[in-house]
Write a protein that holds these residues in place. Structure first.
Motif, PDB file in Angstrom:
ATOM      1  N   ASN A 167       0.829  -1.213   0.000  1.00  0.00           N
ATOM      2  CA  ASN A 167       0.000   0.000   0.000  1.00  0.00           C
ATOM      3  C   ASN A 167       0.861   1.261   0.000  1.00  0.00           C
ATOM      4  O   ASN A 167       0.580   2.216  -0.738  1.00  0.00           O
ATOM      5  N   LYS A 168       1.906   1.289   0.813  1.00  0.00           N
ATOM      6  CA  LYS A 168       2.801   2.447   0.857  1.00  0.00           C
ATOM      7  C   LYS A 168       3.513   2.641  -0.481  1.00  0.00           C
ATOM      8  O   LYS A 168       3.668   3.765  -0.960  1.00  0.00           O
ATOM      9  N   THR A 169       3.931   1.525  -1.076  1.00  0.00           N
ATOM     10  CA  THR A 169       4.621   1.601  -2.362  1.00  0.00           C
ATOM     11  C   THR A 169       3.687   2.119  -3.445  1.00  0.00           C
ATOM     12  O   THR A 169       4.085   2.955  -4.266  1.00  0.00           O
ATOM     13  N   GLN A 170       2.445   1.647  -3.446  1.00  0.00           N
ATOM     14  CA  GLN A 170       1.467   2.113  -4.433  1.00  0.00           C
ATOM     15  C   GLN A 170       1.190   3.603  -4.259  1.00  0.00           C
ATOM     16  O   GLN A 170       1.130   4.347  -5.229  1.00  0.00           O
ATOM     17  N   ARG A 171       1.034   4.047  -3.013  1.00  0.00           N
ATOM     18  CA  ARG A 171       0.816   5.476  -2.761  1.00  0.00           C
ATOM     19  C   ARG A 171       2.019   6.296  -3.222  1.00  0.00           C
ATOM     20  O   ARG A 171       1.875   7.366  -3.795  1.00  0.00           O
ATOM     21  N   GLY A 226       3.080  13.926  -9.149  1.00  0.00           N
ATOM     22  CA  GLY A 226       4.040  15.005  -8.944  1.00  0.00           C
ATOM     23  C   GLY A 226       4.807  15.349 -10.209  1.00  0.00           C
ATOM     24  O   GLY A 226       5.047  16.525 -10.511  1.00  0.00           O
ATOM     25  N   THR A 227       5.182  14.337 -10.956  1.00  0.00           N
ATOM     26  CA  THR A 227       5.870  14.564 -12.223  1.00  0.00           C
ATOM     27  C   THR A 227       4.956  15.281 -13.206  1.00  0.00           C
ATOM     28  O   THR A 227       5.350  16.269 -13.830  1.00  0.00           O
ATOM     29  N   ALA A 228       3.725  14.797 -13.332  1.00  0.00           N
ATOM     30  CA  ALA A 228       2.775  15.419 -14.255  1.00  0.00           C
ATOM     31  C   ALA A 228       2.480  16.862 -13.848  1.00  0.00           C
ATOM     32  O   ALA A 228       2.412  17.755 -14.703  1.00  0.00           O
ATOM     33  N   ARG A 277      -6.787  13.114  -9.124  1.00  0.00           N
ATOM     34  CA  ARG A 277      -7.346  11.757  -9.070  1.00  0.00           C
ATOM     35  C   ARG A 277      -6.593  10.754  -9.949  1.00  0.00           C
ATOM     36  O   ARG A 277      -6.930   9.574  -9.999  1.00  0.00           O
ATOM     37  N   ALA A 278      -5.552  11.201 -10.636  1.00  0.00           N
ATOM     38  CA  ALA A 278      -4.799  10.310 -11.524  1.00  0.00           C
ATOM     39  C   ALA A 278      -3.992   9.292 -10.723  1.00  0.00           C
ATOM     40  O   ALA A 278      -3.463   9.597  -9.660  1.00  0.00           O
ATOM     41  N   GLU A 279      -3.935   8.087 -11.256  1.00  0.00           N
ATOM     42  CA  GLU A 279      -3.165   7.013 -10.640  1.00  0.00           C
ATOM     43  C   GLU A 279      -2.351   6.294 -11.704  1.00  0.00           C
ATOM     44  O   GLU A 279      -2.644   6.402 -12.896  1.00  0.00           O
ATOM     45  N   ILE A 280      -1.353   5.555 -11.262  1.00  0.00           N
ATOM     46  CA  ILE A 280      -0.552   4.752 -12.173  1.00  0.00           C
ATOM     47  C   ILE A 280      -1.504   3.938 -13.046  1.00  0.00           C
ATOM     48  O   ILE A 280      -2.458   3.336 -12.549  1.00  0.00           O
ATOM     49  N   GLY A 281      -1.249   3.932 -14.325  1.00  0.00           N
ATOM     50  CA  GLY A 281      -2.109   3.231 -15.277  1.00  0.00           C
ATOM     51  C   GLY A 281      -3.024   4.179 -16.039  1.00  0.00           C
ATOM     52  O   GLY A 281      -3.510   3.850 -17.110  1.00  0.00           O
ATOM     53  N   ASP A 282      -3.263   5.361 -15.475  1.00  0.00           N
ATOM     54  CA  ASP A 282      -4.041   6.376 -16.180  1.00  0.00           C
ATOM     55  C   ASP A 282      -3.139   7.092 -17.183  1.00  0.00           C
ATOM     56  O   ASP A 282      -1.922   7.102 -17.043  1.00  0.00           O
ATOM     57  N   SER A 283      -3.771   7.705 -18.158  1.00  0.00           N
ATOM     58  CA  SER A 283      -3.069   8.605 -19.083  1.00  0.00           C
ATOM     59  C   SER A 283      -3.486  10.019 -18.743  1.00  0.00           C
ATOM     60  O   SER A 283      -4.672  10.296 -18.588  1.00  0.00           O
ATOM     61  N   ILE A 284      -2.511  10.895 -18.612  1.00  0.00           N
ATOM     62  CA  ILE A 284      -2.793  12.299 -18.362  1.00  0.00           C
ATOM     63  C   ILE A 284      -2.540  13.046 -19.664  1.00  0.00           C
ATOM     64  O   ILE A 284      -1.433  13.028 -20.193  1.00  0.00           O
ATOM     65  N   PHE A 285      -3.589  13.664 -20.189  1.00  0.00           N
ATOM     66  CA  PHE A 285      -3.484  14.419 -21.430  1.00  0.00           C
ATOM     67  C   PHE A 285      -3.385  15.903 -21.106  1.00  0.00           C
ATOM     68  O   PHE A 285      -4.244  16.450 -20.415  1.00  0.00           O
TER      69      PHE A 285
END
Length: 152
Positions: A12-16, A24-26, A94-102
């Motif tokens: 859970n900590k790793t996923q967060r 943060g990068t986006a 609300r973005a999470e790993i696996g999402d695409s941010i456009f």
């Protein structure tokens, strides 16, 4: 605490942490793109500005959507970029790993500005920011790693 519980907590900590680095990068990339977007300065133009012209429309038209690009234009100006950045951050929250941010700008002249049409941004806004992306990811990962170590 059982070993299974420890593994689950670590997961859970790793996923967060991964999501925090991703967002943060986006966020950092988006903020840099917005701030690098030139705001029209009629005093430097060869021709006259349209009556009532105020700059900042190109900057205000940066839009952030999750998993689908934005369409259409925004009818506003944002000379300093603060409102645009805040709107983008709210959408990215609300973005999470696996999402695409456009990150899109649908104004018809955005591509020309990106490709050197403006003396204020002769190398563009997006290209120069993407060139820095590996450094930004590494910085965000390092920051998050320190935070995760404090939680363990």
């Amino acid at each position: 605490m059982s070993f299974n519980k420890q593994i689950k907590n670590f997961n859970n900590k790793t996923q967060r942490a991964a999501n925090a680095v991703f967002r943060g990068t986006a966020l950092s990339l988006f903020g840099k793109i917005v701030k690098r977007t030139p705001v029209g300065n009629p005093s430097t133009w060869k021709g006259k500005a349209p009556k009532g012209y105020t700059g900042g429309r190109l900057r205000a038209n940066w839009q952030v959507q999750i998993n689908t690009p934005a369409d259409g234009e925004i009818d506003r100006q944002d000379k300093n970029g603060g409102s645009t950045i805040n709107n983008g951050h709210a959408n990215m929250a609300r973005a999470e790993i696996g999402d695409s941010i456009f990150i899109t700008n649908n104004l018809p002249y955005a591509d020309a500005i990106e490709n050197g049409r403006s003396g204020q941004a002769p190398s563009g806004m997006v290209k120069v920011t993407i060139a820095e992306s590996q450094h930004i990811v590494a910085t965000k990962a390092k920051q998050e790693r320190k935070r995760v170590y404090l939680l363990i």
